[in-house]
Design a protein around this motif. Sequence first.
Motif, short mmCIF file in Angstrom:
data_model
loop_
_atom_site.label_atom_id
_atom_site.label_comp_id
_atom_site.label_asym_id
_atom_site.label_seq_id
_atom_site.Cartn_x
_atom_site.Cartn_y
_atom_site.Cartn_z
N ALA A 1 9.64 66.35 15.74
CA ALA A 1 10.93 65.91 15.20
C ALA A 1 10.82 64.51 14.59
O ALA A 1 11.41 64.24 13.54
N VAL A 2 10.08 63.64 15.24
CA VAL A 2 9.88 62.28 14.71
C VAL A 2 9.12 62.34 13.39
O VAL A 2 9.49 61.67 12.41
N GLY A 3 8.06 63.15 13.34
CA GLY A 3 7.30 63.27 12.11
C GLY A 3 8.12 63.86 10.98
O GLY A 3 8.04 63.40 9.82
N ALA A 4 8.94 64.87 11.30
CA ALA A 4 9.76 65.50 10.27
C ALA A 4 10.80 64.54 9.71
O ALA A 4 11.19 64.63 8.54
N GLY A 5 11.25 63.59 10.54
CA GLY A 5 12.23 62.61 10.08
C GLY A 5 11.62 61.25 9.83
O GLY A 5 12.33 60.24 9.83
N GLY A 6 10.32 61.22 9.60
CA GLY A 6 9.61 59.96 9.46
C GLY A 6 10.17 59.04 8.39
O GLY A 6 10.22 57.82 8.58
N ALA A 7 10.60 59.61 7.28
CA ALA A 7 11.13 58.79 6.20
C ALA A 7 12.42 58.09 6.61
O ALA A 7 12.74 57.01 6.10
N HIS A 8 13.17 58.69 7.52
CA HIS A 8 14.42 58.09 7.99
C HIS A 8 14.18 57.08 9.11
O HIS A 8 15.09 56.33 9.47
N ILE A 9 12.97 57.10 9.66
CA ILE A 9 12.65 56.24 10.80
C ILE A 9 11.87 55.00 10.38
O ILE A 9 11.93 53.96 11.03
N GLY A 10 11.16 55.12 9.27
CA GLY A 10 10.34 54.02 8.80
C GLY A 10 8.86 54.28 8.93
O GLY A 10 8.04 53.37 8.79
N LEU A 11 8.49 55.55 9.19
CA LEU A 11 7.08 55.91 9.29
C LEU A 11 6.52 56.18 7.90
O LEU A 11 7.18 56.80 7.06
N ALA A 12 5.30 55.70 7.67
CA ALA A 12 4.61 56.03 6.43
C ALA A 12 4.30 57.53 6.41
O ALA A 12 4.28 58.19 7.46
N GLY B 1 1.56 59.20 6.02
CA GLY B 1 0.41 59.57 6.83
C GLY B 1 0.74 59.63 8.31
O GLY B 1 0.30 60.52 9.03
N ARG B 2 1.53 58.67 8.77
CA ARG B 2 1.91 58.66 10.19
C ARG B 2 2.88 59.79 10.51
O ARG B 2 2.87 60.32 11.62
N SER B 3 3.74 60.13 9.57
CA SER B 3 4.65 61.25 9.78
C SER B 3 3.86 62.55 9.94
O SER B 3 4.14 63.35 10.85
N ILE B 4 2.88 62.75 9.07
CA ILE B 4 2.05 63.94 9.16
C ILE B 4 1.26 63.95 10.46
O ILE B 4 1.13 64.99 11.12
N ALA B 5 0.75 62.78 10.85
CA ALA B 5 -0.01 62.68 12.10
C ALA B 5 0.86 63.05 13.30
O ALA B 5 0.41 63.73 14.22
N GLY C 1 1.57 60.11 20.21
CA GLY C 1 2.75 60.16 19.36
C GLY C 1 3.73 59.05 19.68
O GLY C 1 4.31 58.43 18.77
N HIS C 2 3.93 58.77 20.97
CA HIS C 2 4.83 57.67 21.35
C HIS C 2 4.27 56.32 20.90
O HIS C 2 5.02 55.45 20.43
N ALA C 3 2.97 56.13 21.08
CA ALA C 3 2.34 54.89 20.62
C ALA C 3 2.48 54.73 19.11
O ALA C 3 2.74 53.64 18.60
N SER D 1 4.94 51.92 14.76
CA SER D 1 5.45 52.05 13.40
C SER D 1 6.82 51.40 13.25
O SER D 1 7.08 50.67 12.28
N VAL D 2 7.71 51.68 14.22
CA VAL D 2 9.06 51.10 14.14
C VAL D 2 9.00 49.59 14.31
O VAL D 2 9.70 48.85 13.62
#
Length: 239
Positions: A152-163, A165-169, A210-212, A217-218
């Motif tokens: 869920a975090v990766g799928a919403g990475g753009a809304h969270i501030g993840l790059a 690559g990190r969203s995909i990871a 994933g938590h790390a 990232s945030v």
Amino acid sequence: MNPIVRSGAAAHTGALLILLGPLVSWLAEFVTAAAWQDPPYSPLYNWVSHLGLTGPAQTAFGQVANSPLGAVMDAGWVIYGILLIVGTFLVFDPRKGTRPVIIVILAVLAGVGVSLVGIFQGSNANAGNGLIAFHTFGAQGVMLAGNIMAIAVGAGGAHIGLARGRSIASIALGTVGLIAFPLFMADVFTGWMWNVGMFERAVIYPIMIGHALLGSSVAAAQRRHATRSLSPLDTRVAS
């Protein structure tokens, strides 16, 4: 993109708490495993939860368990769960829609789950008195909720501030964990019990990584935002 995270000191603190949780747990695991010498602890063979057994050596769930610093591991799990829950509430803003609400719910389920593992040990005594149900519920809860949270975090990475690559990871980590979960359960319930520690960690470690990844990232995004916000003020002060 509409952000689903808060801004300011609270969000930055929350991100650091999310990052700190798995680091505390890994440190507790390393110290506890190093103290287990009779017989030497094997991360591939031995159950992860056996690290938290306190008291005299015992044979539990098919393995000899002798963890002199079991209380250290239990404390590490409980602290991890608390940091995850508090950190997630500080970072994500549930007023921003369904996505942050889902992530917060998954974080609470995972945090409560890992805390239950530390509070209710997987011991013979608890197997006999029925408290093992809380340990099992906690372990399976964090395994499922934690990996789904990573996706869920990766799928919403753009809304969270993840790059990107990190969203995909993050998505990849959660997917690996969910794939490993039925393999781990099959290894246990068929009685094969081959390298159960390896399969267990294949489910758990993607969650922790994933938590790390999320926390770091945030925290980095909050620092960049704070720097950009201060720059115009610094310019006016200098002039």
